[in-house]
Design a protein around this motif. Structure first.
Motif, PDB file in Angstrom:
ATOM      1  N   PRO A  39      -5.786   3.035  -7.655  1.00 32.41           N
ATOM      2  CA  PRO A  39      -7.027   3.203  -6.880  1.00 32.41           C
ATOM      3  C   PRO A  39      -7.499   1.900  -6.254  1.00 32.41           C
ATOM      4  O   PRO A  39      -7.451   0.846  -6.894  1.00 32.41           O
ATOM      5  N   PHE A  40      -7.925   1.983  -5.018  1.00 29.53           N
ATOM      6  CA  PHE A  40      -8.484   0.890  -4.221  1.00 29.53           C
ATOM      7  C   PHE A  40      -7.439  -0.084  -3.680  1.00 29.53           C
ATOM      8  O   PHE A  40      -7.788  -0.937  -2.855  1.00 29.53           O
ATOM      9  N   MET A  94      -7.732   3.445   6.258  1.00 31.59           N
ATOM     10  CA  MET A  94      -7.196   3.483   4.899  1.00 31.59           C
ATOM     11  C   MET A  94      -8.242   3.776   3.824  1.00 31.59           C
ATOM     12  O   MET A  94      -7.972   4.561   2.907  1.00 31.59           O
ATOM     13  N   PRO A  95      -9.455   3.201   3.870  1.00 30.77           N
ATOM     14  CA  PRO A  95     -10.445   3.584   2.853  1.00 30.77           C
ATOM     15  C   PRO A  95     -10.792   5.066   2.906  1.00 30.77           C
ATOM     16  O   PRO A  95     -10.923   5.719   1.864  1.00 30.77           O
ATOM     17  N   ALA A 101       0.816  -1.220   0.000  1.00 29.78           N
ATOM     18  CA  ALA A 101       0.000   0.000   0.000  1.00 29.78           C
ATOM     19  C   ALA A 101       0.844   1.262   0.000  1.00 29.78           C
ATOM     20  O   ALA A 101       0.363   2.334  -0.386  1.00 29.78           O
ATOM     21  N   PRO A 128      -5.568  12.147  -1.924  1.00 31.14           N
ATOM     22  CA  PRO A 128      -4.410  11.504  -2.559  1.00 31.14           C
ATOM     23  C   PRO A 128      -3.180  11.487  -1.658  1.00 31.14           C
ATOM     24  O   PRO A 128      -2.774  12.517  -1.113  1.00 31.14           O
ATOM     25  N   ALA A 136      -3.313   7.821   2.459  1.00 31.68           N
ATOM     26  CA  ALA A 136      -3.334   6.430   2.913  1.00 31.68           C
ATOM     27  C   ALA A 136      -1.934   5.938   3.283  1.00 31.68           C
ATOM     28  O   ALA A 136      -1.800   4.939   3.995  1.00 31.68           O
ATOM     29  N   GLY A 143       1.052   1.177  -4.829  1.00 24.33           N
ATOM     30  CA  GLY A 143       0.298   1.875  -3.807  1.00 24.33           C
ATOM     31  C   GLY A 143      -0.531   3.036  -4.315  1.00 24.33           C
ATOM     32  O   GLY A 143      -1.441   3.503  -3.622  1.00 24.33           O
ATOM     33  N   MET A 144      -0.244   3.509  -5.539  1.00 27.06           N
ATOM     34  CA  MET A 144      -0.987   4.631  -6.106  1.00 27.06           C
ATOM     35  C   MET A 144      -2.186   4.166  -6.945  1.00 27.06           C
ATOM     36  O   MET A 144      -2.956   4.987  -7.420  1.00 27.06           O
ATOM     37  N   PRO A 188      -4.868   0.600  -1.576  1.00 26.85           N
ATOM     38  CA  PRO A 188      -4.785   0.784  -0.122  1.00 26.85           C
ATOM     39  C   PRO A 188      -5.997   0.219   0.628  1.00 26.85           C
ATOM     40  O   PRO A 188      -5.846  -0.352   1.712  1.00 26.85           O
ATOM     41  N   THR A 189      -7.187   0.356   0.047  1.00 27.76           N
ATOM     42  CA  THR A 189      -8.389  -0.176   0.683  1.00 27.76           C
ATOM     43  C   THR A 189      -8.344  -1.700   0.757  1.00 27.76           C
ATOM     44  O   THR A 189      -8.679  -2.296   1.787  1.00 27.76           O
ATOM     45  N   GLU A 223      -7.981   7.249   1.575  1.00 28.50           N
ATOM     46  CA  GLU A 223      -7.807   7.204   0.120  1.00 28.50           C
ATOM     47  C   GLU A 223      -8.573   8.321  -0.582  1.00 28.50           C
ATOM     48  O   GLU A 223      -8.320   8.617  -1.752  1.00 28.50           O
TER      49      GLU A 223
END
Length: 200
Positions: A63-64, A148-149, A54, A155, A158, A60-61, A66-67, A152
């Motif tokens: 989208p989703f 984390m969600p 993440a 930007p 997270a 880690g960049m 990190p979630t 996110e």
């Protein structure tokens, strides 16, 4: 020095084992395959790996990511608190995959940073990362992963809970209570910063 059972003792060894696992795969690496590289060893690396994914670009960049990694950390940490040493991950998360090329790029980018972090590791204040304290850290990681969600939505934010989880996982891996204190401090600051950013 690596442990005799093959358990990683620092961040570079976690990166090395991830790279070895990736090179065994064809085109993609699933979350389950990555976790299997550390399953049955120690709780620390199972926290370090999703936090590292993440945290480091380019993965880690996405989208989703990190979630997804936060959800895995919640599952691992909560099951550890219940006494499981071999965490179960549902197929909807475990079968998520990333292209092999992207993972290897992330490994290459993270290696210099891993060496730098490892330079600060040592067996210090071990009472803070052993026995019941491992379960306290697991609970804190659940709270951080829940951030984390929401993080996110802004930007790059997270990375704050991911970094705190990474330090806490490394603290358990290396039996470094001083690093654990740093992780707890970062976690406290991360909670405050997230609340501030979401309210402004």
């Amino acid at each position: 020095m690596p442990a005799t059972d093959g358990s990683p003792q620092n961040l570079e060894e976690v990166v090395d084992q991830l790279e070895t696992k990736v090179e065994q795969e064809d085109e993609t690496l699933t979350v389950r395959e990555a976790l299997d590289a550390f399953d049955g060893r120690t709780f620390g690396p199972l926290l370090v790996l999703p936090a590292l994914i993440a945290l480091i670009p380019p993965i880690g960049m996405i989208p989703f990511v990190p979630t997804i990694m936060g959800s895995i950390i919640i599952l691992i940490s909560s099951q550890y608190m219940l006494g499981r040493t071999h965490p179960w991950v549902p197929a909807v998360l475990g079968e998520r995959s990333v292209k092999k090329k992207k993972v290897l790029e992330a490994v290459d980018r993270s290696r210099p940073w891993a060496k730098w972090v490892d330079g600060f590791l040592g067996s210090r204040l071990q009472v803070l990362v052993e026995g019941p304290m491992e379960h306290v850290i697991a609970g804190l990681c659940v709270l951080l992963a829940l951030m984390m969600p929401m993080a996110e939505l802004i930007p790059g934010l997270a990375a704050v809970p991911a970094a705190a989880i990474l330090f806490l996982g490394l603290a358990i891996t290396a039996r470094d209570g001083l690093l654990g204190l740093l992780g707890i401090t970062l976690a406290t600051g991360g909670f405050g910063y997230l609340i501030y950013k979401l309210m402004t």
